[in-house]
Write an enzyme that holds these catalytic residues in place. Structure first.
Site, PDB file in Angstrom:
ATOM      1  N   GLN A   1     -15.182  22.233 -29.405  1.00 39.28           N
ATOM      2  CA  GLN A   1     -16.594  22.271 -29.031  1.00 39.28           C
ATOM      3  C   GLN A   1     -17.492  22.230 -30.267  1.00 39.28           C
ATOM      4  O   GLN A   1     -18.507  21.524 -30.294  1.00 39.28           O
ATOM      5  CB  GLN A   1     -16.871  23.536 -28.219  1.00 39.28           C
ATOM      6  CG  GLN A   1     -18.312  23.718 -27.808  1.00 39.28           C
ATOM      7  CD  GLN A   1     -18.482  24.939 -26.923  1.00 39.28           C
ATOM      8  OE1 GLN A   1     -18.012  24.977 -25.806  1.00 39.28           O
ATOM      9  NE2 GLN A   1     -19.154  25.959 -27.443  1.00 39.28           N
TER      10      GLN A   1
ATOM     11  N   HIS B   1     -19.206  37.579 -31.625  1.00 37.46           N
ATOM     12  CA  HIS B   1     -20.626  37.228 -31.656  1.00 37.46           C
ATOM     13  C   HIS B   1     -21.349  37.982 -32.778  1.00 37.46           C
ATOM     14  O   HIS B   1     -22.216  37.425 -33.460  1.00 37.46           O
ATOM     15  CB  HIS B   1     -21.295  37.586 -30.319  1.00 37.46           C
ATOM     16  CG  HIS B   1     -20.770  36.824 -29.155  1.00 37.46           C
ATOM     17  ND1 HIS B   1     -20.178  37.428 -28.061  1.00 37.46           N
ATOM     18  CD2 HIS B   1     -20.749  35.492 -28.898  1.00 37.46           C
ATOM     19  CE1 HIS B   1     -19.840  36.508 -27.185  1.00 37.46           C
ATOM     20  NE2 HIS B   1     -20.162  35.324 -27.664  1.00 37.46           N
TER      21      HIS B   1
ATOM     22  N   LYS C   1     -13.144  29.777 -32.672  1.00 30.37           N
ATOM     23  CA  LYS C   1     -12.301  29.823 -31.465  1.00 30.37           C
ATOM     24  C   LYS C   1     -12.531  28.607 -30.584  1.00 30.37           C
ATOM     25  O   LYS C   1     -11.606  28.059 -30.009  1.00 30.37           O
ATOM     26  CB  LYS C   1     -12.543  31.107 -30.677  1.00 30.37           C
ATOM     27  CG  LYS C   1     -11.629  31.245 -29.445  1.00 30.37           C
ATOM     28  CD  LYS C   1     -11.908  32.509 -28.671  1.00 30.37           C
ATOM     29  CE  LYS C   1     -13.217  32.413 -27.934  1.00 30.37           C
ATOM     30  NZ  LYS C   1     -13.165  31.413 -26.814  1.00 30.37           N
TER      31      LYS C   1
END
Length: 256
Positions: free
Chosen positions: A124, A8, A120
């Protein structure tokens, strides 16, 4: 969705490098979970996350409540066609719909110029890119390479749920991916490579993957062998200690 890690932070650092204002949203999105136990157990570390974001110099943190995002039940649904039938679409029915709804809401609320996502979650991200294109969002989606531990394990908030023993085993997924990639680029047959990886690398650790597939990254259709000029990926999903982990390696045309 919080429980921040270095993956993140890399998204944040890329944003700070390339934009004037960096906004981070933290929201554990209930409608993208097809497993209620997974939602219940998803790590929530908001106070620690806020301290990290303050240290990173994030300009704004948006932490809405569920009622703010979903004042009423959502009636509309996204359908991403064939991608709903393969890999994450197959094993997590309704997941992409939940992701697309919450991301489109965040886009409307925050109105970013660029939005940063990690590799990763490759399928999506592709779904989000498709949504942005089809709905004409004036937003650039930037994909940031996966950040890994020194032993190859892809960073994930779900890693926090692994015991020490599970953490020792988890890098086997990346080992299987790299072995598959090396043998594929050496001219091996994908089906043989896949079966060998499952039998010799994963099965000895009692890991039976939900999927281990070679796919085109445009639509995630499984293929037998990569063709020059097209980008491919090897993708894996497996449970370790009832924690579901995913990972992937991209094979670019220049590799073939």
């Amino acid at each position: 969705m919080g429980a921040l890690h270095s993956g993140h932070l890399e998204l944040i650092r890329q944003s700070k490098k390339k934009t004037d204002l960096t906004i981070v949203s933290i929201f554990v999105n209930p409608i993208q979970f097809n497993n209620s136990e997974d939602l219940q157990k998803y790590p929530r570390t908001l106070n620690a996350d806020l301290a990290i974001l303050r240290e990173e110099g994030v300009d704004i943190v948006f932490v809405p409540s569920e009622k703010e995002i979903y004042p009423e039940p959502v009636m509309m649904k996204f359908d991403f066609g064939s991608m709903e039938q393969v890999l994450e679409g197959r094993f997590r029915p309704g997941h992409f719909n939940g992701v697309a709804i919450v991301v489109s809401k965040l886009f409307h609320i925050l109105k970013p110029d660029i939005s940063f996502f990690g590799q990763k979650d490759l399928q999506q991200v592709t779904v989000i890119q498709k949504m942005v294109s089809d709905l004409s969002f004036d937003i650039k989606v930037e994909v940031v390479p996966t950040i890994r531990e020194s032993d190859g394990l892809a960073l994930s908030s779900r890693n926090q749920r692994l015991s020490n023993d599970g953490r020792e085993i988890a890098p086997i997924l990346y080992k299987a991916l790299t072995k598959c990639k090396d043998e594929l680029l050496s001219g091996g047959d994908w089906l043989n490579i896949k079966n060998k990886a499952i039998e010799e690398i994963l099965s000895p650790h009692n890991i039976m993957p939900e999927y281990l597939e070679l796919v085109e990254t445009t639509n995630f259709t499984p293929v037998q062998n990569p063709l020059p000029g097209k980008p491919f990926a090897i993708c894996i999903a497996a449970h370790i200690e009832q924690v579901r982990l995913i990972d992937n390696i991209i094979i670019r045309a220049s590799h073939i």
